[in-house]
Every structure is written in structure tokens, then in C-alpha cells.
Design a protein around this motif. Structure first.
Motif, mmCIF file in Angstrom:
data_model
loop_
_atom_site.group_PDB
_atom_site.id
_atom_site.type_symbol
_atom_site.label_atom_id
_atom_site.label_comp_id
_atom_site.label_asym_id
_atom_site.label_seq_id
_atom_site.Cartn_x
_atom_site.Cartn_y
_atom_site.Cartn_z
ATOM 1 N N PRO A 87 4.027 -17.163 -50.202
ATOM 2 C CA PRO A 87 4.451 -16.039 -49.365
ATOM 3 C C PRO A 87 3.536 -14.839 -49.610
ATOM 4 O O PRO A 87 2.828 -14.779 -50.620
ATOM 5 N N ARG A 88 3.563 -13.903 -48.686
ATOM 6 C CA ARG A 88 2.692 -12.721 -48.801
ATOM 7 C C ARG A 88 3.478 -11.545 -49.355
ATOM 8 O O ARG A 88 4.601 -11.294 -48.945
ATOM 9 N N LEU A 89 2.843 -10.854 -50.301
ATOM 10 C CA LEU A 89 3.418 -9.617 -50.819
ATOM 11 C C LEU A 89 3.395 -8.558 -49.719
ATOM 12 O O LEU A 89 2.788 -8.757 -48.660
ATOM 13 N N ALA A 90 4.021 -7.435 -49.977
ATOM 14 C CA ALA A 90 4.094 -6.362 -48.981
ATOM 15 C C ALA A 90 2.717 -5.940 -48.489
ATOM 16 O O ALA A 90 2.554 -5.576 -47.325
ATOM 17 N N ASP A 91 1.701 -6.023 -49.348
ATOM 18 C CA ASP A 91 0.341 -5.647 -48.945
ATOM 19 C C ASP A 91 -0.426 -6.803 -48.298
ATOM 20 O O ASP A 91 -1.633 -6.724 -48.104
ATOM 21 N N GLN A 92 0.280 -7.883 -47.990
ATOM 22 C CA GLN A 92 -0.248 -9.088 -47.343
ATOM 23 C C GLN A 92 -1.068 -9.999 -48.263
ATOM 24 O O GLN A 92 -1.643 -10.983 -47.816
ATOM 25 N N THR A 93 -1.098 -9.707 -49.551
ATOM 26 C CA THR A 93 -1.776 -10.576 -50.511
ATOM 27 C C THR A 93 -0.962 -11.854 -50.692
ATOM 28 O O THR A 93 0.240 -11.780 -50.960
ATOM 29 N N PRO A 94 -1.586 -13.038 -50.576
ATOM 30 C CA PRO A 94 -0.857 -14.276 -50.840
ATOM 31 C C PRO A 94 -0.380 -14.322 -52.294
ATOM 32 O O PRO A 94 -1.089 -13.892 -53.209
ATOM 33 N N PHE A 95 0.824 -14.826 -52.485
ATOM 34 C CA PHE A 95 1.428 -14.907 -53.812
ATOM 35 C C PHE A 95 1.809 -16.368 -54.061
ATOM 36 O O PHE A 95 2.866 -16.823 -53.628
ATOM 37 N N PRO A 96 0.938 -17.141 -54.726
ATOM 38 C CA PRO A 96 1.247 -18.556 -54.976
ATOM 39 C C PRO A 96 2.467 -18.695 -55.892
ATOM 40 O O PRO A 96 2.463 -18.200 -57.025
ATOM 41 N N LEU A 97 3.499 -19.361 -55.397
ATOM 42 C CA LEU A 97 4.703 -19.539 -56.216
ATOM 43 C C LEU A 97 4.436 -20.427 -57.426
ATOM 44 O O LEU A 97 5.212 -20.404 -58.379
ATOM 45 N N GLU A 98 3.341 -21.161 -57.405
ATOM 46 C CA GLU A 98 2.950 -21.975 -58.557
ATOM 47 C C GLU A 98 2.927 -21.127 -59.833
ATOM 48 O O GLU A 98 3.265 -21.612 -60.918
ATOM 49 N N GLN A 99 2.565 -19.854 -59.710
ATOM 50 C CA GLN A 99 2.500 -19.002 -60.902
ATOM 51 C C GLN A 99 3.876 -18.691 -61.492
ATOM 52 O O GLN A 99 3.967 -18.155 -62.593
ATOM 53 N N LEU A 100 4.944 -19.070 -60.784
ATOM 54 C CA LEU A 100 6.297 -18.846 -61.303
ATOM 55 C C LEU A 100 6.937 -20.127 -61.828
ATOM 56 O O LEU A 100 8.118 -20.132 -62.172
ATOM 57 N N ARG A 101 6.159 -21.187 -61.887
ATOM 58 C CA ARG A 101 6.684 -22.454 -62.423
ATOM 59 C C ARG A 101 7.263 -22.180 -63.809
ATOM 60 O O ARG A 101 6.652 -21.503 -64.626
ATOM 61 N N GLY A 102 8.459 -22.712 -64.060
ATOM 62 C CA GLY A 102 9.113 -22.515 -65.348
ATOM 63 C C GLY A 102 10.031 -21.309 -65.393
ATOM 64 O O GLY A 102 10.691 -21.068 -66.398
ATOM 65 N N LYS A 103 10.102 -20.547 -64.304
ATOM 66 C CA LYS A 103 10.992 -19.386 -64.233
ATOM 67 C C LYS A 103 12.201 -19.728 -63.355
ATOM 68 O O LYS A 103 12.136 -20.605 -62.494
ATOM 69 N N VAL A 104 13.291 -19.006 -63.559
ATOM 70 C CA VAL A 104 14.450 -19.064 -62.663
ATOM 71 C C VAL A 104 14.198 -18.021 -61.582
ATOM 72 O O VAL A 104 13.808 -16.889 -61.894
#
Length: 161
Positions: A9-26
Motif C-alpha cells: 500500500p502507499r503511504l500518505a506521500d504515495q511512497t510504496p510501503f512493502p508489508l513484507e517489512q512487517l512480517r512477524g508483527k501483529v
């Protein structure tokens, strides 16, 4: 097979935010709006973010204008409103659609994984919440009227897994 971690998904500034970086989080994923009767839930979402972030919870807000046009602002206005009125420090993403042909792919996935009442896939209103386990599977979908503090027991259970 698609997993939650395939989405960007894109952050408010339209930067892509790979959810892969949240692996292991709730994850607590919420569609939000600034002019809704449920908008005060930002207080509870921020409190949960502050209470549990260090233990591995990520609260994620997705502004949406599909319900009563209750999120009319642009990204800068939405962010300023949330920070000024509710002290929001968790990430707010770019405004999206959660229903219909233009529904964000992440929300298409969430609705499929955790249908609503009577199997409905549609998001009914602002502040529908999805709680996601550390392995990326959707634990539960919560109705808009469910206050964030009512979810604490489930959050604690998932953080302990």
C-alpha cells in the motif's frame, strides 16, 4: 498464492510501503475518516499503538471517503487533523477505496480472508478493523462500533503467540 506480505500500500506521500517489512508483527488495519461519528476512535487507536507498539503491534490507518463522504481532505489535511486532534503517531496511508471495482488490493484480500456478518465481504462503514497475526493470517474482523479498547484482550493474545 497471495499472502498479506505481497501487498505494497502507499503511504500518505504515495511512497510504496512493502508489508513484507512487517512480517512477524501483529497488525491492526483500520479504514478511517475524519468527519465520522466514530472518528473519536482515533484516541483509542493511538492509545493501543502507544501501549503495544514496543511489543510488536503496528496500527495502520487507511483513510477512505466512501461512506457519507466523511473523509474529504487530501493527505496533508488528513494527517494534520489526526495529529492535531488525536495525537496520531501511527502511519496513515494514502486515501483508498475499500469497496467496489477500485477497492485497494489489500482490502480485497482482507475482506476475502475475514468476511463480515453473514459472510458479507463489503466493508459496511468507517472504522472497520482487521487484526492480523504475526504470521500474516487474518485473526478477526471487527465492526465499526467496536471500540479499540475492546480489542485489547485479542491483541494481547496475538502478541503472546
Amino acid at each position: 498464492m497471495t499472502t498479506l506480505y505481497d501487498f505494497q500500500p502507499r503511504l500518505a506521500d504515495q511512497t510504496p510501503f512493502p508489508l513484507e517489512q512487517l512480517r512477524g508483527k501483529v497488525l491492526l488495519i483500520v479504514n478511517t475518516a475524519s468527519k465520522c461519528g466514530f472518528t473519536p476512535q482515533y484516541n483509542g487507536l493511538e492509545a493501543i499503538h502507544r501501549q503495544f507498539h514496543a511489543r510488536g503491534l503496528e496500527v495502520m490507518g487507511f483513510p477512505c471517503n466512501q461512506f457519507g463522504a466523511q473523509e474529504p481532505g487530501n493527505a496533508e489535511e488528513i494527517g494534520a487533523f489526526c495529529e492535531k486532534n488525536y495525537g496520531v503517531s501511527f502511519p496513515l496511508f494514502a486515501k483508498i477505496d475499500v469497496n467496489g471495482e477500485q477497492a485497494d488490493p489489500l482490502y480485497q484480500y482482507l475482506k476475502k480472508e475475514a468476511p463480515g456478518l453473514l459472510g458479507s465481504k463489503a466493508i459496511k462503514w468507517n472504522f472497520t478493523k482487521f487484526l492480523v497475526r504475526r504470521d500474516g493470517t487474518v485473526f478477526k474482523r471487527y465492526a465499526p462500533q467496536t471500540r479499540p479498547e475492546e480489542m485489547i484482550s485479542d491483541i494481547e493474545t496475538l502478541l503472546a503467540e
